[in-house]
Design a protein around this motif. Structure first.
Motif, PDB file in Angstrom:
ATOM      1  N   ALA A  46       0.828  -1.220   0.000  1.00  8.93           N
ATOM      2  CA  ALA A  46       0.000   0.000   0.000  1.00  8.93           C
ATOM      3  C   ALA A  46       0.856   1.261   0.000  1.00  8.93           C
ATOM      4  O   ALA A  46       0.807   2.063   0.922  1.00  8.93           O
ATOM      5  N   PRO A  47       1.652   1.481  -1.061  1.00  7.28           N
ATOM      6  CA  PRO A  47       2.546   2.644  -1.091  1.00  7.28           C
ATOM      7  C   PRO A  47       1.810   3.974  -1.147  1.00  7.28           C
ATOM      8  O   PRO A  47       2.412   5.020  -0.855  1.00  7.28           O
ATOM      9  N   ASP A  48       0.542   3.965  -1.499  1.00  6.41           N
ATOM     10  CA  ASP A  48      -0.214   5.220  -1.588  1.00  6.41           C
ATOM     11  C   ASP A  48      -0.862   5.614  -0.264  1.00  6.41           C
ATOM     12  O   ASP A  48      -1.508   6.667  -0.197  1.00  6.41           O
ATOM     13  N   ASP A  49      -0.701   4.810   0.764  1.00  4.36           N
ATOM     14  CA  ASP A  49      -1.290   5.099   2.077  1.00  4.36           C
ATOM     15  C   ASP A  49      -0.411   6.126   2.790  1.00  4.36           C
ATOM     16  O   ASP A  49       0.712   5.813   3.207  1.00  4.36           O
ATOM     17  N   ALA A  50      -0.927   7.360   2.942  1.00  2.00           N
ATOM     18  CA  ALA A  50      -0.128   8.432   3.527  1.00  2.00           C
ATOM     19  C   ALA A  50       0.183   8.169   5.001  1.00  2.00           C
ATOM     20  O   ALA A  50       1.301   8.435   5.478  1.00  2.00           O
ATOM     21  N   ALA A  51      -0.789   7.659   5.750  1.00  2.00           N
ATOM     22  CA  ALA A  51      -0.566   7.389   7.172  1.00  2.00           C
ATOM     23  C   ALA A  51       0.505   6.309   7.353  1.00  2.00           C
ATOM     24  O   ALA A  51       1.380   6.426   8.219  1.00  2.00           O
TER      25      ALA A  51
END
Length: 306
Positions: A46-51
């Motif tokens: 999940a590289p797009d998960d900012a948290a």
């Protein structure tokens, strides 16, 4: 005597840094490498998960602090790296590393979290410490991620507390050894009882050696470092107590000890007594209690001569 004290002081320093702190620091370096590898793997999930990315960045920053700052190792030339690891910094560094590991556990995928929880359950089941078996039973049927994080925090807190207590004990023993060496030097120079203290130090060294050989169990580094210094001081104190108890005014030990103790420290019997006092702290304690009781009896009205 000065050369002997300085040499042993160097041994104390090398023991603190090279035999106690350095192996634990190398173990920490291995755990840091494992944490960095886990960060790399988790960053691909999940590289797009900012948290998630923020947590990984925070962990990476803390690992950098452990590796590339003075938090653990004083930044000296690499040839002196063993000397640059103070024991006092390791406890706080381990706490920081444990916090990084817990943060990474919260990001584990469900399948891997289940596997980690199973491994943790097996560890608790095999542990003999009170409460671990009950804790292992409480993990059955619980949410893997939540249980893993909570249990890991509990175990890390226990591990950190035990390590900090151990570090404090070792630091106290090293401090006592350093101060004791100064006392050994001053007493040796002032009273000219170097042979007595050398045999006492030998007895103090032999005591933990024989204990380890008999039990085949490891012993505390603090005891190993402090034993020769304590043996030297016990020998000089014990010789003085023997002379007092053998004095004609008290006559509790007889002329053999009177002629082979404080006033004749170079005689074989006196050296053997010094060796025994250095070897056995119990012998010194018992003799000190005997001397104390005799002084109290002599000083009381009933014990005074009319």
């Amino acid at each position: 005597m000065a050369a002997v004290c300085l040499s042993y002081l160097a041994i104390v320093f090398l023991t603190s840094r090279g035999f106690i702190a350095a192996p634990r620091y190398r173990r920490m370096q291995g755990r840091i490498g494992e944490a960095r590898a886990r960060v790399t793997v988790l960053a691909a999930v999940a590289p797009d998960d900012a948290a998630r990315a923020a947590v990984l960045a925070s962990v990476t920053a803390r690992l950098d602090v452990l590796e590339h700052t003075n938090m653990v190792v004083w930044r000296l030339p690499r040839s002196s790296w063993v000397m640059s690891i103070p024991l006092s910094k390791l406890a706080s560094a381990w706490r920081l590393l444990h916090s990084c590991e817990r943060d990474l556990m919260r990001l584990l995928p469900d399948g891997e979290a289940d596997a980690q929880l199973r491994a943790l359950w097996l560890r608790l089941e095999a542990s003999g410490q009170p409460g671990d078996a009950e804790l292992a039973g409480a993990l059955i049927g619980q949410d893997a991620a939540t249980s893993l994080a909570a249990t890991s925090e509990l175990l890390h807190e226990r591990e950190d507390g035990e390590a900090e207590r151990e570090y404090e004990q070792q630091r106290a023993a090293l401090w006592l050894a350093t101060i004791g060496l100064g006392a050994v030097y001053l007493i040796g120079v002032t009273l000219s009882h170097q042979p007595t203290m050398m045999l006492g130090a030998l007895g103090g060294f032999l005591s933990p050696v024989i204990s380890v050989m008999r039990s085949q169990r490891p012993t505390s580094w603090g005891v190993l470092v402090l034993a020769p210094v304590g043996g030297a001081l016990a020998a000089i104190g014990g010789m003085l107590l023997v002379r007092m108890l053998a004095d004609p005014e008290l006559n509790l030990l007889g002329h053999v000890f009177l002629d082979n103790s404080w006033d004749a420290p170079d005689r074989p019997l006196a050296l053997a007594i010094a060796l025994l006092f250095g070897f056995s702290g119990t012998l010194f304690s018992r003799l000190a209690l005997t001397a104390t009781g005799q002084l109290v009896a002599t000083g009381s009205p009933a014990g005074r001569q009319p």
